[in-house]
Design a protein around this motif. Structure first.
Motif, PDB file in Angstrom:
ATOM      1  N   TYR A   1      -0.852   6.772 -13.871  1.00  0.00           N
ATOM      2  CA  TYR A   1      -1.104   5.452 -13.292  1.00  0.00           C
ATOM      3  C   TYR A   1      -0.547   5.399 -11.873  1.00  0.00           C
ATOM      4  N   ILE A   2      -1.335   4.821 -10.973  1.00  0.00           N
ATOM      5  CA  ILE A   2      -0.933   4.627  -9.586  1.00  0.00           C
ATOM      6  C   ILE A   2      -0.950   3.118  -9.310  1.00  0.00           C
ATOM      7  N   ILE A   3       0.174   2.598  -8.826  1.00  0.00           N
ATOM      8  CA  ILE A   3       0.275   1.172  -8.523  1.00  0.00           C
ATOM      9  C   ILE A   3       0.631   1.005  -7.053  1.00  0.00           C
ATOM     10  N   SER A   4      -0.151   0.217  -6.332  1.00  0.00           N
ATOM     11  CA  SER A   4       0.162  -0.089  -4.937  1.00  0.00           C
ATOM     12  C   SER A   4       0.725  -1.500  -4.832  1.00  0.00           C
ATOM     13  N   THR A   5       1.936  -1.582  -4.277  1.00  0.00           N
ATOM     14  CA  THR A   5       2.540  -2.880  -3.962  1.00  0.00           C
ATOM     15  C   THR A   5       2.672  -3.035  -2.447  1.00  0.00           C
ATOM     16  N   LEU A   6       1.979  -2.188  -1.694  1.00  0.00           N
ATOM     17  CA  LEU A   6       2.177  -2.098  -0.254  1.00  0.00           C
ATOM     18  C   LEU A   6       1.719  -3.345   0.493  1.00  0.00           C
ATOM     19  N   PRO A   7       2.470  -3.728   1.523  1.00  0.00           N
ATOM     20  CA  PRO A   7       2.012  -4.785   2.419  1.00  0.00           C
ATOM     21  C   PRO A   7       0.970  -4.221   3.378  1.00  0.00           C
ATOM     22  N   PHE A   8       0.312  -5.104   4.119  1.00  0.00           N
ATOM     23  CA  PHE A   8      -0.658  -4.668   5.111  1.00  0.00           C
ATOM     24  C   PHE A   8       0.044  -4.546   6.465  1.00  0.00           C
ATOM     25  N   THR A   9       0.086  -3.324   6.976  1.00  0.00           N
ATOM     26  CA  THR A   9       0.625  -3.050   8.308  1.00  0.00           C
ATOM     27  C   THR A   9      -0.302  -2.053   8.986  1.00  0.00           C
ATOM     28  N   ASP A  10      -0.009  -1.754  10.237  1.00  0.00           N
ATOM     29  CA  ASP A  10      -0.810  -0.746  10.940  1.00  0.00           C
ATOM     30  C   ASP A  10      -0.737   0.599  10.222  1.00  0.00           C
ATOM     31  N   LYS A  11       0.413   0.908   9.623  1.00  0.00           N
ATOM     32  CA  LYS A  11       0.586   2.187   8.945  1.00  0.00           C
ATOM     33  C   LYS A  11      -0.104   2.248   7.585  1.00  0.00           C
ATOM     34  N   THR A  12      -0.264   1.088   6.927  1.00  0.00           N
ATOM     35  CA  THR A  12      -0.825   1.112   5.572  1.00  0.00           C
ATOM     36  C   THR A  12      -2.328   0.830   5.536  1.00  0.00           C
ATOM     37  N   LYS A  13      -2.928   0.425   6.647  1.00  0.00           N
ATOM     38  CA  LYS A  13      -4.360   0.115   6.637  1.00  0.00           C
ATOM     39  C   LYS A  13      -5.149   1.336   6.186  1.00  0.00           C
ATOM     40  N   ASN A  14      -5.966   1.149   5.144  1.00  0.00           N
ATOM     41  CA  ASN A  14      -6.799   2.223   4.579  1.00  0.00           C
ATOM     42  C   ASN A  14      -5.986   3.459   4.222  1.00  0.00           C
ATOM     43  N   LEU A  15      -4.728   3.259   3.833  1.00  0.00           N
ATOM     44  CA  LEU A  15      -3.895   4.393   3.419  1.00  0.00           C
ATOM     45  C   LEU A  15      -4.506   5.089   2.210  1.00  0.00           C
ATOM     46  N   PHE A  16      -5.081   4.304   1.306  1.00  0.00           N
ATOM     47  CA  PHE A  16      -5.786   4.889   0.158  1.00  0.00           C
ATOM     48  C   PHE A  16      -7.198   5.234   0.614  1.00  0.00           C
ATOM     49  N   ASN A  17      -7.315   6.417   1.209  1.00  0.00           N
ATOM     50  CA  ASN A  17      -8.593   6.893   1.740  1.00  0.00           C
ATOM     51  C   ASN A  17      -9.102   8.055   0.888  1.00  0.00           C
ATOM     52  N   GLN A  18     -10.168   8.691   1.332  1.00  0.00           N
ATOM     53  CA  GLN A  18     -10.758   9.766   0.532  1.00  0.00           C
ATOM     54  C   GLN A  18      -9.775  10.908   0.318  1.00  0.00           C
ATOM     55  N   SER A  19      -9.018  11.244   1.356  1.00  0.00           N
ATOM     56  CA  SER A  19      -8.059  12.349   1.234  1.00  0.00           C
ATOM     57  C   SER A  19      -7.024  12.061   0.153  1.00  0.00           C
ATOM     58  N   LEU A  20      -6.529  10.835   0.104  1.00  0.00           N
ATOM     59  CA  LEU A  20      -5.527  10.483  -0.900  1.00  0.00           C
ATOM     60  C   LEU A  20      -6.150  10.403  -2.285  1.00  0.00           C
ATOM     61  N   PHE A  21      -7.312   9.782  -2.395  1.00  0.00           N
ATOM     62  CA  PHE A  21      -7.957   9.670  -3.705  1.00  0.00           C
ATOM     63  C   PHE A  21      -8.336  11.036  -4.272  1.00  0.00           C
ATOM     64  N   ASP A  22      -8.664  11.990  -3.394  1.00  0.00           N
ATOM     65  CA  ASP A  22      -9.004  13.336  -3.860  1.00  0.00           C
ATOM     66  C   ASP A  22      -7.821  14.000  -4.563  1.00  0.00           C
ATOM     67  N   THR A  23      -6.610  13.520  -4.277  1.00  0.00           N
ATOM     68  CA  THR A  23      -5.403  14.086  -4.877  1.00  0.00           C
ATOM     69  C   THR A  23      -5.213  13.629  -6.322  1.00  0.00           C
ATOM     70  N   LEU A  24      -5.803  12.478  -6.663  1.00  0.00           N
ATOM     71  CA  LEU A  24      -5.607  11.904  -7.996  1.00  0.00           C
ATOM     72  C   LEU A  24      -6.339  12.712  -9.056  1.00  0.00           C
ATOM     73  N   ASN A  25      -5.761  12.727 -10.244  1.00  0.00           N
ATOM     74  CA  ASN A  25      -6.318  13.495 -11.356  1.00  0.00           C
ATOM     75  C   ASN A  25      -6.654  12.551 -12.505  1.00  0.00           C
ATOM     76  N   GLN A  26      -7.819  11.895 -12.391  1.00  0.00           N
ATOM     77  CA  GLN A  26      -8.276  10.933 -13.406  1.00  0.00           C
ATOM     78  C   GLN A  26      -7.221   9.848 -13.658  1.00  0.00           C
ATOM     79  N   ALA A  27      -6.637   9.370 -12.587  1.00  0.00           N
ATOM     80  CA  ALA A  27      -5.591   8.344 -12.701  1.00  0.00           C
ATOM     81  C   ALA A  27      -6.191   6.949 -12.797  1.00  0.00           C
TER      82      ALA A  27
END
Length: 310
Positions: free
Chosen positions: A192-218
């Motif tokens: 399970y992956i849970i995001s509690t992140l606020p919206f900042t310049d650093k977090t905008k679209n942080l969950f992108n294709q590169s990050l999602f490709d890392t997940l293993n049926q999560a």
């Protein structure tokens, strides 16, 4: 800080009744936000409310307090640095609320609720053992107060809890905390992956294709801010089984437009930003407690850091 006149944007006088005696040395003005004038803002030392008046400028007041946990609608105002005005936000039991929200979906998943509902419709008696929480790994993006509360509850239930943060510093209740660039192993092992992140310049679209490709049926749950997720990348991750289901409580545009194809996906659950609703009584209490700390020259846990964006 010189505080005498407090402007409250909204019809909230009844919610302040428990504090009127303590606030008798201040002038309080409760006014509907659309009726607030430039004269009201010139009069005020403090502005309090869920959202800024269209006329509000940071230089108008010494202090702005938002009843929300998020402050993005106030950060759109120009002139914060020049004004040196204080901005504080409401902190409450958001972690407790979010932990219960997320846990309800995690348990439904582990206890096979959807399968059992389908079997009941077809009058099928087929036993499949539920999975145990103690055998699950969850990674929480954001290790601040909210993330730590969730980690405390889940670790007490026996789950393995990892954290992802800017600093990568260890925090209580997390088995391990890493920076994002070093977190591939943690993410790949997570159920399970849970995001509690606020919206900042650093977090905008942080969950992108590169990050999602890392997940293993999560299982992916977003209770932070919608802007941190690239929805097109999420859809692709769902199609590719990197994400087997997404629980989305927050979106960049709210309400979610009716023409969004997310509404029709069986592998997406949509809720209307209710994982941690701000209770007005709690918000008023937080304002009063912040006021007392300012009066006593005490440090503020809820002061907004403009460089960090929260």
């Amino acid at each position: 800080m010189n505080i005498k006149n407090i402007l409250i944007a909204g019809d909230y006088e009844s919610y302040f009744k428990n504090y009127l005696t303590e606030l008798k040395h201040y002038n309080l003005n409760f006014k509907l936000i659309d009726n607030i004038s430039r004269d009201d803002l010139k009069w005020a030392d403090v502005y309090v409310g869920f959202e800024p008046s269209q006329l509000l400028q940071p230089s108008d007041v010494n202090w702005v307090h938002t009843f929300n946990a998020g402050i993005n609608n106030y950060l759109t105002l120009e002139g914060w640095e020049e004004s040196n005005a204080l901005l504080t936000r409401t902190i409450s039991d958001f972690g407790q609320k979010m932990s219960e929200y997320c846990l309800s979906y995690i348990l439904a998943d582990l206890q096979n609720h959807k399968q059992l509902e389908a079997q009941q419709k077809e009058k099928i008696w087929d036993k499949q053992a539920p999975q145990a929480l103690k055998d699950q790994t969850v990674t929480i993006f954001g290790t601040g107060q909210t993330g730590q509360t969730i980690a405390k509850i889940y670790s007490a239930l026996g789950m393995i809890v990892y954290g992802i943060s800017n600093s990568g510093l260890n925090k209580p209740y997390f088995q391990k905390v890493e920076k994002l660039e070093k977190s591939k192993g943690l993410i790949q092992s997570s159920n399970y992956i849970i995001s509690t992140l606020p919206f900042t310049d650093k977090t905008k679209n942080l969950f992108n294709q590169s990050l999602f490709d890392t997940l293993n049926q999560a299982y992916f749950i977003n209770v932070g801010r919608g802007q941190v997720v690239d929805l097109e990348a999420l859809k692709l991750a769902l199609d590719n089984d990197n994400v087997r289901h997404a629980i989305l409580d927050v979106f960049e545009i709210e309400p979610l437009p009716t023409n969004s194809d997310l509404w029709h996906r069986k592998d997406v659950t949509i809720t209307p930003h209710i994982s941690a609703l701000t209770d007005i009584d709690e918000a008023v209490t937080c304002f009063y407690q912040t006021l007392k700390r300012i009066e006593n020259n005490e440090s503020l846990q809820n002061q907004v850091d403009f460089e960090r964006g929260y």
